[in-house]
Design an enzyme around this catalytic site. Structure first.
Site, PDB file in Angstrom:
ATOM      1  N   ARG A 108      44.109 -24.298  26.167  1.00 39.34           N
ATOM      2  CA  ARG A 108      44.782 -25.583  26.871  1.00 39.34           C
ATOM      3  C   ARG A 108      44.334 -26.901  27.081  1.00 39.34           C
ATOM      4  NH1 ARG A 108      45.886 -21.734  30.649  1.00 39.34           N
ATOM      5  NH2 ARG A 108      46.959 -22.878  32.057  1.00 39.34           N
ATOM      6  N   ARG A 147      46.959 -14.558  34.910  1.00 41.86           N
ATOM      7  CA  ARG A 147      47.976 -15.251  34.322  1.00 41.86           C
ATOM      8  C   ARG A 147      47.197 -15.189  32.799  1.00 41.86           C
ATOM      9  NH1 ARG A 147      50.029 -20.990  34.697  1.00 41.86           N
ATOM     10  NH2 ARG A 147      49.570 -21.301  32.606  1.00 41.86           N
ATOM     11  N   LYS A 197      47.667 -29.849  40.160  1.00 43.54           N
ATOM     12  CA  LYS A 197      49.284 -30.430  39.922  1.00 43.54           C
ATOM     13  C   LYS A 197      50.200 -29.374  40.714  1.00 43.54           C
ATOM     14  CE  LYS A 197      50.148 -30.105  34.893  1.00 43.54           C
ATOM     15  NZ  LYS A 197      49.120 -29.008  34.940  1.00 43.54           N
ATOM     16  N   ARG A 206      54.942 -33.737  28.917  1.00 43.56           N
ATOM     17  CA  ARG A 206      52.401 -33.328  28.400  1.00 43.56           C
ATOM     18  C   ARG A 206      52.592 -33.508  26.805  1.00 43.56           C
ATOM     19  NH1 ARG A 206      52.718 -28.000  31.596  1.00 43.56           N
ATOM     20  NH2 ARG A 206      50.533 -27.456  30.833  1.00 43.56           N
ATOM     21  N   ARG A 228      42.088 -17.865  39.664  1.00 43.18           N
ATOM     22  CA  ARG A 228      43.354 -18.353  40.139  1.00 43.18           C
ATOM     23  C   ARG A 228      44.499 -16.649  39.846  1.00 43.18           C
ATOM     24  NH1 ARG A 228      46.929 -23.036  38.143  1.00 43.18           N
ATOM     25  NH2 ARG A 228      47.465 -21.886  35.780  1.00 43.18           N
TER      26      ARG A 228
HETATM   27  P1  AMP Z   1      51.983 -25.056  33.268  1.00 41.68           P
HETATM   28  O1  AMP Z   1      52.274 -23.334  33.873  1.00 41.68           O
HETATM   29  O2  AMP Z   1      52.246 -25.820  33.510  1.00 41.68           O
HETATM   30  O3  AMP Z   1      50.451 -24.564  33.020  1.00 41.68           O
HETATM   31  O4  AMP Z   1      52.511 -24.490  31.430  1.00 41.68           O
HETATM   32  C1  AMP Z   1      52.203 -23.084  30.627  1.00 41.68           C
HETATM   33  C2  AMP Z   1      52.358 -22.898  29.447  1.00 41.68           C
HETATM   34  O5  AMP Z   1      54.004 -23.036  29.695  1.00 41.68           O
HETATM   35  C3  AMP Z   1      51.898 -24.328  28.539  1.00 41.68           C
HETATM   36  O6  AMP Z   1      50.661 -23.672  28.169  1.00 41.68           O
HETATM   37  C4  AMP Z   1      52.548 -24.445  27.377  1.00 41.68           C
HETATM   38  O7  AMP Z   1      52.314 -23.604  26.519  1.00 41.68           O
HETATM   39  C5  AMP Z   1      53.795 -24.277  27.867  1.00 41.68           C
HETATM   40  N1  AMP Z   1      54.583 -25.792  28.819  1.00 41.68           N
HETATM   41  C6  AMP Z   1      54.779 -25.439  30.125  1.00 41.68           C
HETATM   42  N2  AMP Z   1      55.334 -26.833  30.160  1.00 41.68           N
HETATM   43  C7  AMP Z   1      55.192 -27.624  28.879  1.00 41.68           C
HETATM   44  C8  AMP Z   1      56.404 -28.544  28.246  1.00 41.68           C
HETATM   45  N3  AMP Z   1      56.079 -29.601  29.100  1.00 41.68           N
HETATM   46  N4  AMP Z   1      55.268 -29.105  27.030  1.00 41.68           N
HETATM   47  C9  AMP Z   1      54.739 -28.122  26.528  1.00 41.68           C
HETATM   48  N5  AMP Z   1      54.812 -26.577  26.489  1.00 41.68           N
HETATM   49  C10 AMP Z   1      54.840 -26.185  28.037  1.00 41.68           C
END
Ligand code: AMP
Length: 217
Positions: free
Chosen positions: A171, A160, A13, A88, A127
């Site tokens: 996750r 990461r 995404k 989310r 990744r």
């Molecule tokens: P992402 O880069 O979108 O995979 O986000 C990495 C991490 O950031 C997630 O595993 C959450 O810990 C936190 N995170 C990002 N967006 C949100 C959200 N909308 N709500 C809660 N936690 C978030």
């Protein structure tokens, strides 16, 4: 046009959001990128978020909702946006609807990028991410031009912490429990488009572009 990208970690995404933003001139808002930047900068927001992110859990709703609220005052927000990684939870989706409603705006389309678990785990293991600008790479399908170095800003790219296998499993479980219900939520609202995320980056983008009602390159 205002878009939400849904999908499990590793579904692509972020890659698609970046592409849509560049080619269709929409503001890209990634809560994950904003939170990672806050952690690198050791800001108060970063300190609040780090513990949750390291464990692969969600940062509390009120923290991410306030990030989005703040972005809504950005002048670029008016041209249309693409939300990547937000909402989310159902509480975040409700808050988004309310915040947009106050501005006389709404979500026009939600893309659910669908990929099975086995493929997600395989992708996340390969990744790599630039800590500085947030650009993602896949070592096999979307590598940087120069090995180990970000094409955009010249920083070293790394895996990461939360892309390591144990955290990935958490996750995915968190995604299924807290985020997947949004698929039905947006289906009920008549906004959902499910996209086959297992195809190539270009093919996935082509599926999305066909649905978008804005001119894209
Ligand atoms: P992402 O880069 O979108 O995979 O986000 C990495 C991490 O950031 C997630 O595993 C959450 O810990 C936190 N995170 C990002 N967006 C949100 C959200 N909308 N709500 C809660 N936690 C978030």
């Amino acid at each position: 046009m205002n878009i939400v990208m849904l999908g499990a970690p590793g579904a692509g995404k972020g890659t698609q959001a970046e592409r849509i933003s560049e080619r269709c001139n929409l503001l890209h808002i990634s809560t994950g990128d904003i939170l990672r930047k806050a952690i690198t900068e050791k800001s108060a927001l970063g300190q609040k978020a780090k513990m949750f992110m390291d464990k692969g859990e969600l940062v509390p709703d009120e923290v991410v909702i306030s990030i989005i609220e703040e972005r809504m005052s950005d002048a670029d927000f008016r041209k249309g946006f693409i939300l990547d990684g937000f909402p989310r939870t159902v509480a975040q989706a409700n808050a988004l609807k309310e915040m947009l409603g106050k501005l006389g705006r709404k979500i026009d389309a939600v893309f659910n990028v669908d990929v099975d678990d086995q493929e997600l785990i395989k992708r996340l293991a390969r990744r790599r991410t630039c800590n500085k600008c947030g650009k993602n790479y896949h070592l096999d399908f979307d590598p940087p031009r120069k090995e180990g170095i970000c094409d955009v800003c010249g920083e070293k790219i790394m895996q990461r912490e939360d892309d390591k296998e144990d955290t990935v499993r958490t996750r995915l479980a968190v995604y299924k429990r807290q985020t997947a219900p949004l698929i039905e939520y947006y289906n009920q609202e008549g906004l959902l488009h499910t996209i086959d995320g297992k195809r190539s980056i270009e093919e996935v983008f082509a599926q999305i572009k066909d649905i978008l009602e804005v001119p894209c390159e």
